[in-house]
Design an enzyme around this catalytic site. Structure first.
Site: not given
Ligand SMILES: Cc1cc2nc3c(=O)[nH]c(=O)nc-3n(C[C@H](O)[C@H](O)[C@H](O)COP(=O)(O)OP(=O)(O)OC[C@H]3O[C@@H](n4cnc5c(N)ncnc54)[C@H](O)[C@@H]3O)c2cc1C
Length: 302
Positions: A177, A226, A296
């Site tokens: 992460r 998480c 996280e």
């Molecule tokens: C039900 C559930 C289950 C999950 N299970 C997992 C799992 O098993 N494993 C896991 O790793 N995560 C998990 N997550 C967490 C999450 O889904 C991941 O971290 C996901 O990859 C975040 O992507 P996002 O586009 O929603 O990012 P966001 O939540 O929008 O952003 C997260 C971070 O990334 C940055 N960011 C987003 N897009 C960009 C971009 N284009 N350029 C630069 N920075 C950017 C943001 O500024 C922020 O710092 C889970 C979440 C939920 C709700």
């Protein structure tokens, strides 16, 4: 943060950046928590250096918003504008074992599209919400795999150089992460190199991962996955569970009763409630186990 200067608004239009004034971050995040800010939707990668210059010269701070699935955003009027990419159509293009994917692409849809074309490896990411850009930034992973292992090349806006560049996979460090991208770098697209596998075999792997998630996670509730990283050799969820904290709440912010490392918004939780719950649980784990849990979830709180 609100943009009201007509000259800036006109410049945004010229840059093909759509301004959506005063959106609610509660509507943009899987936790359903967060105040309001202007959203800037970027339609062309080429306009990003100009946009950044415009924001910098007008002292407008920004944050990158992906799918909002790993975010805990503060309450009230937020002191940043939100930047979000609008992906092209199609947002995934295949070339042999390579998948060229826009950062705005939905992660789950990307995994499924690749699977249907006999490209596997990412089965564990099924059920991880959000965008490919967010997954890259976080090095999303589950069930023993992480997206970083498949990265061949990333196209990104590098804040330090103020320009769009390409990085090869070996130039980036992908850890649990955590990635070596600078905080202000913006992921624009990625080329993934994926192993060939028959669709049926990939589907079997996807089904197993889905089953595991359904059996252990509060999937119908608002969460950000998480809350804490697992400390080396230990499980944050297990420690929280051992303290009997499942169901423990501050207002409507609650430790899930299915998975102790998932904190849910059980109604109208505020960021203040969720932050208080996080601090409380962290303090109890520290006292009982001598372990300082690291977030996280990404917290944007002014
Ligand atoms: C039900 C559930 C289950 C999950 N299970 C997992 C799992 O098993 N494993 C896991 O790793 N995560 C998990 N997550 C967490 C999450 O889904 C991941 O971290 C996901 O990859 C975040 O992507 P996002 O586009 O929603 O990012 P966001 O939540 O929008 O952003 C997260 C971070 O990334 C940055 N960011 C987003 N897009 C960009 C971009 N284009 N350029 C630069 N920075 C950017 C943001 O500024 C922020 O710092 C889970 C979440 C939920 C709700």
């Amino acid at each position: 943060m609100r943009i009201s200067d007509p000259q800036i608004v006109a410049r945004l239009t010229k840059l093909a950046v759509e301004l959506q004034p005063g959106i609610s971050l509660a509507d943009q995040t899987s936790l359903g928590i967060g105040g309001t800010a202007d959203l800037l939707r970027i339609k062309k990668h080429e306009s990003i250096p100009h946009l950044m210059k415009l924001l910098d010269s007008n002292h407008i701070p920004h944050k990158f918003l992906g799918g909002g699935s790993n975010l805990l955003v503060g309450d009230g009027e937020l002191p940043w504008v939100m930047l979000q990419l609008v992906g092209p159509e199609p947002d995934v293009v295949l070339e042999g074992n390579l998948a060229h994917v826009d950062a705005a692409a939905d992660l789950g849809r990307t995994v499924t599209f690749c699977a249907k074309n006999d490209l596997g490896g990412m089965e564990g990411l099924i059920g991880v919400p959000g965008t490919v850009g967010g997954a890259l930034r976080m090095n999303a992973g589950a069930y023993g795999m992480q997206i970083g292992s498949y990265v061949r090349e990333v196209k990104l806006y590098r804040a330090a150089e103020r320009k769009i560049e390409f990085l090869r996979g070996h130039q980036i460090s992908f850890e649990y992460r955590h990635t070596s991208f600078a905080p202000d770098d913006m992921m624009l697209s990625v080329t993934l190199e994926l192993p060939s596998k028959p669709f049926k075999e990939i589907l079997q792997g996807i089904r197993i991962c889905n089953e595991k998630r359904r059996a252990s996670q509060p999937l119908g509730q608002k969460s950000a996955g998480c809350i804490f990283k697992n400390p080396a050799g230990a499980s944050a969820g297990r420690m929280i569970d051992e303290l009997g904290l499942k169901g423990h709440a501050v207002g409507d912010a609650q430790v899930s009763d299915r998975h102790a490392n998932f904190f849910v918004n059980a109604g109208k939780a505020s960021a203040k409630d969720m932050l208080a719950l996080i601090a409380d649980v962290r303090g109890r784990v520290q006292k009982a186990f001598g372990v300082e849990l690291e977030n996280e979830v990404v917290v944007w709180n002014a």
